[in-house]
Design an enzyme around this catalytic site. Structure first.
Site, mmCIF file in Angstrom:
data_model
loop_
_atom_site.group_PDB
_atom_site.id
_atom_site.type_symbol
_atom_site.label_atom_id
_atom_site.label_comp_id
_atom_site.label_asym_id
_atom_site.label_seq_id
_atom_site.Cartn_x
_atom_site.Cartn_y
_atom_site.Cartn_z
ATOM 1 N N GLY A 15 0.821 -1.223 0.000
ATOM 2 C CA GLY A 15 0.000 0.000 0.000
ATOM 3 C C GLY A 15 0.844 1.256 0.000
ATOM 4 C CE1 TYR A 158 -7.556 0.343 10.294
ATOM 5 C CE2 TYR A 158 -7.882 1.454 12.397
ATOM 6 C CZ TYR A 158 -7.149 1.272 11.235
ATOM 7 O OH TYR A 158 -6.012 2.015 11.030
ATOM 8 C CB THR A 161 -7.376 -6.031 11.669
ATOM 9 O OG1 THR A 161 -7.465 -4.604 11.566
ATOM 10 C CG2 THR A 161 -8.600 -6.670 11.051
ATOM 11 C CE LYS A 162 -4.497 -1.197 11.036
ATOM 12 N NZ LYS A 162 -3.376 -1.369 10.116
HETATM 13 P P1 NAI Z 1 -4.451 5.456 3.123
HETATM 14 O O1 NAI Z 1 -5.867 5.044 2.960
HETATM 15 O O2 NAI Z 1 -4.011 6.808 2.688
HETATM 16 O O3 NAI Z 1 -3.477 4.401 2.461
HETATM 17 C C1 NAI Z 1 -3.703 3.032 2.586
HETATM 18 C C2 NAI Z 1 -2.881 2.339 1.561
HETATM 19 O O4 NAI Z 1 -3.254 0.981 1.522
HETATM 20 C C3 NAI Z 1 -3.124 2.924 0.184
HETATM 21 O O5 NAI Z 1 -1.929 2.972 -0.536
HETATM 22 C C4 NAI Z 1 -4.113 1.944 -0.393
HETATM 23 O O6 NAI Z 1 -4.079 1.869 -1.794
HETATM 24 C C5 NAI Z 1 -3.600 0.662 0.228
HETATM 25 N N1 NAI Z 1 -4.597 -0.399 0.170
HETATM 26 C C6 NAI Z 1 -5.869 -0.402 0.587
HETATM 27 N N2 NAI Z 1 -6.450 -1.567 0.275
HETATM 28 C C7 NAI Z 1 -5.517 -2.314 -0.336
HETATM 29 C C8 NAI Z 1 -5.509 -3.602 -0.901
HETATM 30 N N3 NAI Z 1 -6.589 -4.392 -0.933
HETATM 31 N N4 NAI Z 1 -4.356 -4.043 -1.445
HETATM 32 C C9 NAI Z 1 -3.251 -3.283 -1.466
HETATM 33 N N5 NAI Z 1 -3.192 -2.041 -0.962
HETATM 34 C C10 NAI Z 1 -4.328 -1.573 -0.409
HETATM 35 O O7 NAI Z 1 -4.131 5.204 4.626
HETATM 36 P P2 NAI Z 1 -2.896 5.559 5.554
HETATM 37 O O8 NAI Z 1 -3.426 6.477 6.569
HETATM 38 O O9 NAI Z 1 -1.692 5.896 4.800
HETATM 39 O O10 NAI Z 1 -2.745 4.138 6.264
HETATM 40 C C11 NAI Z 1 -1.621 3.290 6.150
HETATM 41 C C12 NAI Z 1 -1.640 2.305 7.310
HETATM 42 O O11 NAI Z 1 -1.541 3.042 8.528
HETATM 43 C C13 NAI Z 1 -2.928 1.494 7.405
HETATM 44 O O12 NAI Z 1 -2.613 0.180 7.805
HETATM 45 C C14 NAI Z 1 -3.690 2.194 8.497
HETATM 46 O O13 NAI Z 1 -4.563 1.317 9.154
HETATM 47 C C15 NAI Z 1 -2.560 2.656 9.405
HETATM 48 N N6 NAI Z 1 -2.910 3.747 10.280
HETATM 49 C C16 NAI Z 1 -3.277 4.994 9.799
HETATM 50 C C17 NAI Z 1 -3.593 5.992 10.684
HETATM 51 C C18 NAI Z 1 -3.984 7.362 10.240
HETATM 52 O O14 NAI Z 1 -4.338 8.174 11.117
HETATM 53 N N7 NAI Z 1 -3.926 7.712 8.994
HETATM 54 C C19 NAI Z 1 -3.573 5.767 12.123
HETATM 55 C C20 NAI Z 1 -3.167 4.464 12.514
HETATM 56 C C21 NAI Z 1 -2.857 3.511 11.612
#
Ligand code: NAI
Length: 249
Positions: A15, A158, A161-162
């Site tokens: 991702g 969610y 999973t985390k």
């Molecule tokens: P985002 O939504 O901007 O990015 C998520 C990424 O995962 C994207 O590149 C998306 O294309 C990819 N993705 C989603 N479904 C997918 C799939 N089926 N196959 C391959 N790639 C897939 O989110 P963000 O904020 O950058 O999140 C990244 C990680 O950080 C996630 O695991 C999220 O749970 C975690 N996170 C984010 C927080 C936040 O405040 N933004 C807080 C805590 C954790």
């Protein structure tokens, strides 16, 4: 001068076409690692790989890898093996939310989030670990979330999973330690990305009140923690959680 040099390392970030994953990929590339950029859309992944490669003079490649589909993960990983023989660093970043109050949450909402956030992580890790075992060196970093520790309204799927990633991280760390492979977790708080952009202004202000550092995090804040865990400075740290949340938990 103290610096982090990953020039002999190959990394894959799931991702990584935007948000935290992209910031992690960029920072690993800055530290001279070769990086595989992955996302569901191959053209987008290739575009981001080209941008990072051109901006930083790094060796990058972009591949389609859908974390909800085991065949897509296997196909992508076999391409990585064909190109570079495998990876030394795996960052399990891809994650999705399907927020709903528990009483309205369907089995599909539950399974969809588990498939990407946990099962996808299991599949890609089991592929990547084989080469690491042979090389007797590896770094696996799983991106969890503060809500895996605190719980959150509307996020039973969610958050499960985390926190599930915690058991995954700690157990795998014990299994792989004798082979010099570390497995750690980074748990971000509120980070400004597409995932949080959908939240209402009222809710954002509510969260902000509980962040002692007085600001939301940036993807780069999380990337720094990941880079540290991938570096030689973290070689005696495994099964650990690094919270990156401005003090909110
Ligand atoms: P985002 O939504 O901007 O990015 C998520 C990424 O995962 C994207 O590149 C998306 O294309 C990819 N993705 C989603 N479904 C997918 C799939 N089926 N196959 C391959 N790639 C897939 O989110 P963000 O904020 O950058 O999140 C990244 C990680 O950080 C996630 O695991 C999220 O749970 C975690 N996170 C984010 C927080 C936040 O405040 N933004 C807080 C805590 C954790």
């Amino acid at each position: 001068m103290v610096s982090i040099d990953l020039s002999d390392k190959r990394a894959l970030v799931t991702g990584s076409t935007r948000g935290i994953g992209r910031a992690v990929a960029e920072l690993l590339a800055r530290a001279s690692a070769k990086v595989v950029i992955t996302g569901r859309d191959e053209l987008r992944a290739q575009e981001v790989a080209r941008e990072i490669g051109a901006n930083l003079g790094a060796e990058t490649v972009g591949l389609a890898l859908d974390m909800s589909n085991a065949d897509s993960i296997k196909q992508a990983y076999s391409k990585v093996e064909g190109l570079w023989g495998g990876v030394d660093i795996l960052v399990n970043n891809a994650g999705i939310t399907r927020d709903k109050l528990f009483l309205r949450m369907s089995l599909e909402d539950w399974e969809e989030v588990l498939r990407v956030n946990l099962t996808g992580t299991f599949v890609i890790t089991s592929l990547a670990v084989k080469g690491m075992l042979k090389n007797r060196w590896g770094r696996i970093v799983n991106i969890s979330s503060v809500v895996g520790f605190t719980g959150n309204v509307g996020q039973v799927n969610y958050a499960s999973t985390k926190s599930g990633l915690l058991g995954f991280t700690k157990s795998l760390a014990k299994e792989l330690a004798t082979r010099n492979i570390t497995v750690n977790m980074v748990a971000p708080g509120f980070i400004e990305t597409d995932m949080t952009a959908v939240l209402s202004e009222d809710l954002r202000q509510e969260y902000l009140k509980n962040i002692p550092l007085g600001r939301f995090g940036k993807p780069e804040d999380v990337a720094g923690a990941v880079l540290f865990l991938c570096s030689e400075y973290a070689s005696y740290i495994t099964g650990e959680v690094l919270h990156v949340n401005g003090g909110m938990y």
